[in-house]
Design a protein around this motif. Sequence first.
Motif, PDB file in Angstrom:
ATOM      1  N   PHE A   1     -40.471  13.512 -65.702  1.00  0.00           N
ATOM      2  CA  PHE A   1     -39.268  13.153 -65.521  1.00  0.00           C
ATOM      3  C   PHE A   1     -38.773  11.838 -64.684  1.00  0.00           C
ATOM      4  N   ILE A   2     -39.539  11.656 -63.844  1.00  0.00           N
ATOM      5  CA  ILE A   2     -39.540  10.583 -62.762  1.00  0.00           C
ATOM      6  C   ILE A   2     -40.421   9.717 -62.178  1.00  0.00           C
ATOM      7  N   ARG A   3     -40.313   8.560 -62.578  1.00  0.00           N
ATOM      8  CA  ARG A   3     -41.569   8.053 -62.259  1.00  0.00           C
ATOM      9  C   ARG A   3     -41.638   7.543 -60.788  1.00  0.00           C
TER      10      ARG A   3
ATOM     11  N   LYS B   1     -36.632   8.605 -65.735  1.00  0.00           N
ATOM     12  CA  LYS B   1     -36.640   8.384 -66.034  1.00  0.00           C
ATOM     13  C   LYS B   1     -35.611   7.568 -67.786  1.00  0.00           C
ATOM     14  N   GLU B   2     -35.017   7.909 -67.522  1.00  0.00           N
ATOM     15  CA  GLU B   2     -33.417   8.607 -69.064  1.00  0.00           C
ATOM     16  C   GLU B   2     -32.767   7.221 -68.021  1.00  0.00           C
ATOM     17  N   GLY B   3     -32.241   6.928 -66.392  1.00  0.00           N
ATOM     18  CA  GLY B   3     -31.381   6.458 -65.828  1.00  0.00           C
ATOM     19  C   GLY B   3     -30.335   7.307 -65.764  1.00  0.00           C
ATOM     20  N   HIS B   4     -30.611   8.959 -65.685  1.00  0.00           N
ATOM     21  CA  HIS B   4     -29.483   9.559 -64.651  1.00  0.00           C
ATOM     22  C   HIS B   4     -30.082   9.056 -63.117  1.00  0.00           C
ATOM     23  N   PRO B   5     -28.856   9.382 -62.343  1.00  0.00           N
ATOM     24  CA  PRO B   5     -29.436   9.313 -60.448  1.00  0.00           C
ATOM     25  C   PRO B   5     -29.955  10.284 -60.236  1.00  0.00           C
TER      26      PRO B   5
ATOM     27  N   VAL C   1     -21.176  13.260 -51.145  1.00  0.00           N
ATOM     28  CA  VAL C   1     -22.942  13.136 -51.396  1.00  0.00           C
ATOM     29  C   VAL C   1     -23.024  13.992 -52.743  1.00  0.00           C
ATOM     30  N   LEU C   2     -21.985  14.038 -53.265  1.00  0.00           N
ATOM     31  CA  LEU C   2     -21.203  14.656 -55.037  1.00  0.00           C
ATOM     32  C   LEU C   2     -20.891  14.191 -55.332  1.00  0.00           C
ATOM     33  N   GLU C   3     -20.424  12.992 -54.853  1.00  0.00           N
ATOM     34  CA  GLU C   3     -19.083  11.778 -55.651  1.00  0.00           C
ATOM     35  C   GLU C   3     -19.818  10.808 -55.709  1.00  0.00           C
ATOM     36  N   ARG C   4     -20.451  10.141 -54.993  1.00  0.00           N
ATOM     37  CA  ARG C   4     -21.348   9.822 -54.556  1.00  0.00           C
ATOM     38  C   ARG C   4     -21.787   9.407 -55.596  1.00  0.00           C
ATOM     39  N   GLY C   5     -22.739  10.638 -56.188  1.00  0.00           N
ATOM     40  CA  GLY C   5     -23.409  10.457 -57.514  1.00  0.00           C
ATOM     41  C   GLY C   5     -22.906   9.904 -59.080  1.00  0.00           C
ATOM     42  N   ILE C   6     -21.857  10.807 -58.729  1.00  0.00           N
ATOM     43  CA  ILE C   6     -20.730  11.117 -60.206  1.00  0.00           C
ATOM     44  C   ILE C   6     -20.582   9.943 -59.853  1.00  0.00           C
ATOM     45  N   ASN C   7     -19.975   8.755 -58.809  1.00  0.00           N
ATOM     46  CA  ASN C   7     -19.917   7.374 -59.521  1.00  0.00           C
ATOM     47  C   ASN C   7     -20.608   6.605 -60.263  1.00  0.00           C
ATOM     48  N   LEU C   8     -22.538   6.824 -59.801  1.00  0.00           N
ATOM     49  CA  LEU C   8     -23.270   6.075 -61.106  1.00  0.00           C
ATOM     50  C   LEU C   8     -23.202   6.876 -62.194  1.00  0.00           C
ATOM     51  N   LEU C   9     -21.977   7.416 -62.705  1.00  0.00           N
ATOM     52  CA  LEU C   9     -22.138   7.434 -64.733  1.00  0.00           C
ATOM     53  C   LEU C   9     -21.759   6.981 -64.998  1.00  0.00           C
ATOM     54  N   HIS C  10     -21.365   6.790 -66.237  1.00  0.00           N
ATOM     55  CA  HIS C  10     -20.882   5.520 -67.448  1.00  0.00           C
ATOM     56  C   HIS C  10     -19.714   6.438 -67.838  1.00  0.00           C
ATOM     57  N   PHE C  11     -19.690   8.114 -68.358  1.00  0.00           N
ATOM     58  CA  PHE C  11     -18.796   8.378 -68.987  1.00  0.00           C
ATOM     59  C   PHE C  11     -18.567   7.886 -70.236  1.00  0.00           C
ATOM     60  N   LYS C  12     -19.129   7.345 -70.446  1.00  0.00           N
ATOM     61  CA  LYS C  12     -18.954   6.043 -72.090  1.00  0.00           C
ATOM     62  C   LYS C  12     -19.918   7.593 -72.514  1.00  0.00           C
TER      63      LYS C  12
ATOM     64  N   GLY D   1     -22.663   8.085 -75.651  1.00  0.00           N
ATOM     65  CA  GLY D   1     -24.064   7.392 -75.204  1.00  0.00           C
ATOM     66  C   GLY D   1     -24.324   6.766 -73.983  1.00  0.00           C
ATOM     67  N   GLY D   2     -23.759   7.423 -73.037  1.00  0.00           N
ATOM     68  CA  GLY D   2     -24.177   6.646 -72.206  1.00  0.00           C
ATOM     69  C   GLY D   2     -24.954   8.328 -71.069  1.00  0.00           C
ATOM     70  N   VAL D   3     -25.302   7.093 -69.376  1.00  0.00           N
ATOM     71  CA  VAL D   3     -25.300   8.733 -68.529  1.00  0.00           C
ATOM     72  C   VAL D   3     -24.230   8.747 -67.996  1.00  0.00           C
ATOM     73  N   ASN D   4     -24.559  10.427 -68.295  1.00  0.00           N
ATOM     74  CA  ASN D   4     -23.350  11.087 -67.688  1.00  0.00           C
ATOM     75  C   ASN D   4     -23.320  12.300 -67.106  1.00  0.00           C
ATOM     76  N   SER D   5     -24.533  12.520 -66.826  1.00  0.00           N
ATOM     77  CA  SER D   5     -24.965  13.391 -65.530  1.00  0.00           C
ATOM     78  C   SER D   5     -25.984  13.478 -64.765  1.00  0.00           C
TER      79      SER D   5
END
Length: 424
Positions: A289-291, A153-157, A192-203, A205-209
């Motif tokens: 946690f997830i819609r 719901k908060e945008g985390h992969p 697989v984990l690196e695929r998920g990390i590619n979806l993170l913002h690293f910014k 206030g962003g989605v970082n986990s």
Amino acid sequence: MDMQSPAPTHSPSSQSEEAPAKKGLKALMDATLRSSSSFKEDSYLSSTLKDSEKKALEDFKSRLHKSADRFSVDSKAPHVSVWGVPLLGGDERADVVLLKFLRARDFRVQDAMAMLEKCLDWRKEFKTDGILDEDLGFKELEGVVAYMHSYDKEGHPVCYNAYGVFKDKEMYDKVFGDEEKLKRFLRWRVQVLERGINLLHFKPGGVNSMIQVTDLKNMPKRELRVASSQILSLFQDNYPEMVARKIFVNVPWYFSMIYSMFSPFLTQRTKSKFVIARENNVAETLYKFIRPENVPVQYGGLSRSEDLQAGPAKPASEFSIKGGEKVHLEIEGIEGGATIVWDLVVGGWELEYGAEFVPNAEGSYTIAVEKCRKMVAGDGPIHNSFAAKEHGKLVLSIDNSLSRRKKVAAYRYLVRRSSSSVPA
């Protein structure tokens, strides 16, 4: 035409509580849910850092600059990066990465620096930066053992893990039969984990986990001990603060005893990310946690892997059904010549479901679209359609009157006219 999701109508019923579960596991479930609800994820905004944390970050950057030559192939223009983020040169994403290492070591700069150095050495030796382009030959495990699937719901992969398939000895031997196979599997798991990390913002206030959901159903604990310990070690040492919440589902009754053994070795911060769900309340827990339209069908949601290719999922409406209760969902305003398409899922099922079309005109007969039938645990979501020949309404009936347990549920629909289709 736009249609609002109708509020369910409830027939009179008596309420009854669910039979008590194993006390140890239930207490642990309640405790982890309370702890997780109070967990506050880092925002990585400089305004939220304490003075001591800001000082530690600046000290960390200074040490990294002094050690840059060690990790760079070009001593004249040192370049150090991890997860595609350059750590030198003032990129705002660098602060997010460095704060992850600092947080993992309680802002002890020397320890965080040592952790980062070991991580960079490991990534170079493991050739992690090119791992996404590799074909490691685990097509049969894709979407089954470890896979990314939608967002919370908060945008985390969300990353799902399920190792029950390895209860089959032939499959186990095929993947873990020797040292070389184990190494290849570990490499695939990192992929697989690196695929998920590619979806993170690293910014800031962003989605970082991300969120991790681990399915313990049929998991062969003894056989997977070596692989599990190596995966855990790799992730703990080289992917700090990458998980915002860790949800265990289909947890066996004895999990509380296992948890009590390794709990003393976990930090309070790590334990506060845990959420535990037994087999009979997986959907109820995940919906927190997830819609539901983003929860995979095997866990009581409406999402199939093939749906992800079609863009964002159509929103679903959530509702609950108490023990001993009947719920009728009425979708009104359906015009003659229109086709209505609907999806419905109930967490755990174990109740009766049926659908009928009720025409508006007096003297018209009600049409049984789906005869009332028992839906059992393991049944996937209902997906059906009905072409209306006259004006009327569709009524979906969910009968939980023979159960004492409350169930969570979700549904969505759209109405297609003969010349156009309009989502509801």
